[in-house]
Motif scaffolding. Structure first.
Motif, PDB file in Angstrom:
ATOM      1  N   THR A  52       0.833  -1.201   0.000  1.00 20.88           N
ATOM      2  CA  THR A  52       0.000   0.000   0.000  1.00 20.88           C
ATOM      3  C   THR A  52       0.872   1.258   0.000  1.00 20.88           C
ATOM      4  O   THR A  52       0.588   2.231  -0.709  1.00 20.88           O
ATOM      5  CB  THR A  52      -0.928   0.017   1.219  1.00 20.88           C
ATOM      6  OG1 THR A  52      -1.751  -1.156   1.203  1.00 20.88           O
ATOM      7  CG2 THR A  52      -1.810   1.248   1.222  1.00 20.88           C
ATOM      8  N   ILE A  53       1.956   1.234   0.781  1.00 15.17           N
ATOM      9  CA  ILE A  53       2.874   2.374   0.831  1.00 15.17           C
ATOM     10  C   ILE A  53       3.569   2.554  -0.519  1.00 15.17           C
ATOM     11  O   ILE A  53       3.738   3.679  -1.003  1.00 15.17           O
ATOM     12  CB  ILE A  53       3.912   2.186   1.952  1.00 15.17           C
ATOM     13  CG1 ILE A  53       3.228   2.171   3.315  1.00 15.17           C
ATOM     14  CG2 ILE A  53       4.959   3.288   1.893  1.00 15.17           C
ATOM     15  CD1 ILE A  53       2.494   3.447   3.657  1.00 15.17           C
ATOM     16  N   ILE A  54       3.976   1.432  -1.135  1.00 14.04           N
ATOM     17  CA  ILE A  54       4.613   1.518  -2.453  1.00 14.04           C
ATOM     18  C   ILE A  54       3.654   2.156  -3.459  1.00 14.04           C
ATOM     19  O   ILE A  54       4.041   3.013  -4.263  1.00 14.04           O
ATOM     20  CB  ILE A  54       5.038   0.120  -2.937  1.00 14.04           C
ATOM     21  CG1 ILE A  54       6.093  -0.488  -2.004  1.00 14.04           C
ATOM     22  CG2 ILE A  54       5.574   0.191  -4.369  1.00 14.04           C
ATOM     23  CD1 ILE A  54       7.371   0.295  -1.914  1.00 14.04           C
ATOM     24  N   GLY A  55       2.390   1.735  -3.428  1.00 12.16           N
ATOM     25  CA  GLY A  55       1.396   2.331  -4.317  1.00 12.16           C
ATOM     26  C   GLY A  55       1.190   3.807  -4.030  1.00 12.16           C
ATOM     27  O   GLY A  55       1.042   4.615  -4.952  1.00 12.16           O
ATOM     28  N   LEU A  56       1.210   4.175  -2.744  1.00 11.54           N
ATOM     29  CA  LEU A  56       1.041   5.585  -2.379  1.00 11.54           C
ATOM     30  C   LEU A  56       2.215   6.424  -2.861  1.00 11.54           C
ATOM     31  O   LEU A  56       2.029   7.531  -3.379  1.00 11.54           O
ATOM     32  CB  LEU A  56       0.897   5.699  -0.859  1.00 11.54           C
ATOM     33  CG  LEU A  56       0.695   7.114  -0.296  1.00 11.54           C
ATOM     34  CD1 LEU A  56      -0.571   7.742  -0.866  1.00 11.54           C
ATOM     35  CD2 LEU A  56       0.637   7.070   1.227  1.00 11.54           C
ATOM     36  N   LEU A  57       3.435   5.910  -2.718  1.00 14.09           N
ATOM     37  CA  LEU A  57       4.614   6.640  -3.193  1.00 14.09           C
ATOM     38  C   LEU A  57       4.558   6.846  -4.703  1.00 14.09           C
ATOM     39  O   LEU A  57       4.994   7.882  -5.221  1.00 14.09           O
ATOM     40  CB  LEU A  57       5.888   5.884  -2.812  1.00 14.09           C
ATOM     41  CG  LEU A  57       6.277   5.904  -1.331  1.00 14.09           C
ATOM     42  CD1 LEU A  57       7.473   4.989  -1.084  1.00 14.09           C
ATOM     43  CD2 LEU A  57       6.606   7.326  -0.882  1.00 14.09           C
ATOM     44  N   ALA A  58       4.028   5.844  -5.411  1.00  9.46           N
ATOM     45  CA  ALA A  58       3.888   5.980  -6.860  1.00  9.46           C
ATOM     46  C   ALA A  58       2.773   6.951  -7.228  1.00  9.46           C
ATOM     47  O   ALA A  58       2.820   7.580  -8.292  1.00  9.46           O
ATOM     48  CB  ALA A  58       3.613   4.609  -7.485  1.00  9.46           C
ATOM     49  N   ALA A  59       1.781   7.095  -6.357  1.00 13.59           N
ATOM     50  CA  ALA A  59       0.623   7.942  -6.660  1.00 13.59           C
ATOM     51  C   ALA A  59       0.875   9.411  -6.349  1.00 13.59           C
ATOM     52  O   ALA A  59       0.278  10.293  -6.976  1.00 13.59           O
ATOM     53  CB  ALA A  59      -0.595   7.451  -5.871  1.00 13.59           C
TER      54      ALA A  59
END
Length: 515
Positions: A52-59
């Motif tokens: 979820t954090i990886i997705g947030l950093l990408a977003a």
């Protein structure tokens, strides 16, 4: 004043400015390579970040680009784009200082929070900078040289990224081998070098000349400027295409690195090596894509490079079945080759087509409107991916073929979707839809895909003949277009002789189609 714009720039000033833009591009690419992509994801994983954090950093970066909308107001009120770009870029790049200090002063949990917060500020200031930079470049670069200039700039930037990423990847693996308990400190050193490169880039921006900004006075106010691009039917079709394309790509691409590091278990140096392979293909094809975009159109480039990129995403579903097998590494190599070839065209044409379709004097609002749609799509997609990755981790879709005879039974696994593979499938289907939306966009100089492929093959062949006399290398680079061209030749031989002769006459003089 040092940031004063000039009413008219001489040819010498324009040429000097273009050289400075290229130098800034090289410095900025060095910073982006050392602070983003593989290394940022690996650093976050080192701190214990979840999917979820990886997705947030990408977003965060694409969502922050939404600030380009209010940034229109700043740019059009100040009317000195160089001042806005330099100030915002400096503020953005200084945001890397807290990230560099994370391993020295913070726990992993605190570090993840500071990382997210710093990336948010960095991306926000960068968005303001991008708004002014896009409009600035729209007026500085001659329109008939957009494709050639940006392809040259991207080629040089990619070459820099290639060398830096290889060295940095081997450095990280070596650092972790020598200091296994201090791995995060190695990333801090990379980020520090990236910050220095970014600050050097700002010195080039300060010296780049700026033509005086032309602003229409018919309508006042931010919302009037925002509404105008969406009232333009053709530009609205472009926005729909770019938005759906960015949603499809960003649904899967943020997890490519995680997939290779965690699911396949590759060393970071090998992940970087695959990325470098992709960048090499970028370098080889940038010039050819640039020539095609200048001769025909950016839409023609997207019509060929877009499907090729979707084919690469489709191939990710077969990298594991469900574990590493004999075709895993050949597939990874093929995927990165296809992604390198296609992204060279997609990144060049998707950026240039917005510049080309934006009316002179209205580039700021038009490009900001395009960025708005792209940012929403590219920001929402990885967040959805990060939130649903655990949901799909507990689900699996298997497609097998079974052969039975009196002696034995053979089972062949042809498809096995788990976790990230579901996102690769969704991205592929959405990408096909976005390519359908591209057909509604109108651009002067559109050409058939066959003409684009033939021109691309000819351009790459010329480049490779100048680059190397090795026939084997040239044959490798022509893949996969050589097979397409051969198929087209066979098809042209099927019609009656009269039709074939007519087609031949039309194909004998490609220069006759040059605008």
């Amino acid at each position: 004043m040092v940031f004063e714009a000039k009413e008219n720039l001489t040819d010498e000033e324009v040429q000097h400015g273009l050289k400075l833009v290229i130098k800034d591009g090289l410095a900025t690419q060095a910073m982006v390579t050392l602070t983003g992509g593989i290394f940022l994801v690996a650093f976050a994983l080192q701190l214990g970040a979840s999917n979820t954090i990886i997705g947030l950093l990408a977003a965060i970066p694409p969502l922050a680009e939404l600030l380009q909308m209010p940034a229109i107001y700043i740019v059009e009120r100040v009317r000195r784009r160089r001042l806005v770009v330099v100030a915002a870029s400096l503020a953005a790049r200084l945001c890397w200082i807290p990230i560099i200090l994370i391993p020295f002063f913070l726990s992993p949990e605190q570090g993840i929070f500071v990382l997210i917060l710093s990336i948010a500020f960095y991306s926000s200031f960068s968005a303001v900078s991008h708004c002014g930079w896009n409009s600035w470049m729209r007026d500085l670069i001659p329109q008939d040289r957009l494709g050639a200039f940006f392809s040259h700039r991207l080629t040089l930037s990619t070459a820099v990224a290639l060398v830096i990423s290889l060295v940095a990847g081997f450095f990280i693996d070596s650092w972790e081998a020598v200091f296994p308990d201090l791995a995060a400190y190695g990333y801090s050193l990379l980020f520090l070098l990236g910050l220095i490169a970014g600050l050097i880039g700002i010195t080039f921006l300060v010296r780049t000349p700026e033509p005086r900004m032309v602003v229409e006075e018919e309508e006042d106010g931010l919302f009037a400027a925002i509404r105008k691009p969406f009232a333009d039917l053709n530009f609205r079709n472009l926005v729909i295409f770019l938005g759906s394309w960015n949603f499809a790509v960003n649904l899967a691409s943020p997890f490519f690195t995680v997939y290779m590091l965690q699911r396949i278990g590759l060393d970071i140096s090998l992940v970087v090596a695959l990325s470098v392979l992709s960048q090499v293909m970028n370098i080889i094809f940038y010039r050819s894509w640039g020539r095609v975009s200048d001769r025909f159109s950016n839409k023609s480039v997207l019509a060929v490079s877009g499907p090729l990129f979707m084919l690469a995403i489709f191939a990710w579903m077969f990298v594991t079945l469900p574990d590493v097998y004999v075709l895993t590494y050949p597939l990874l190599i093929l995927i990165h080759i296809l992604m390198g070839i296609s992204l060279a065209g997609v990144s060049l044409a998707s950026g240039n087509i917005g510049l080309k379709l934006a009316p002179k004097g209205q580039a700021t609002s038009y490009l900001a409107a395009s960025t708005f749609a792209n940012s929403v799509a590219a920001g929402v997609a990885p967040i959805l991916g990060g939130l649903f990755v655990d949901f799909f981790a507990e689900r699996e879709l298997i497609w097998t073929l079974i052969w039975k005879d009196p002696v034995r039974e053979l089972v062949f696994v042809t498809l096995d979707l788990q976790q990230w593979e579901f996102f690769f499938l969704f991205a592929f289907l959405l990408g096909l839809y976005s390519l359908h939306r591209l057909a509604a966009v109108q651009e002067e100089g559109e050409a058939m895909e066959q003409e684009v492929v033939n021109e691309l093959i000819a351009g790459v062949r010329r480049d490779m003949q100048n680059f190397s006399p090795a026939g084997g290398l040239r044959d490798m680079v022509k893949f996969p277009f050589s097979s397409i061209r051969n198929l087209q030749k066979r098809r042209r031989q099927e019609p009656p002789e009269e039709e074939t002769a007519e087609e031949g006459e039309g194909a004998e003089s490609p220069d006759s189609r040059r605008p």
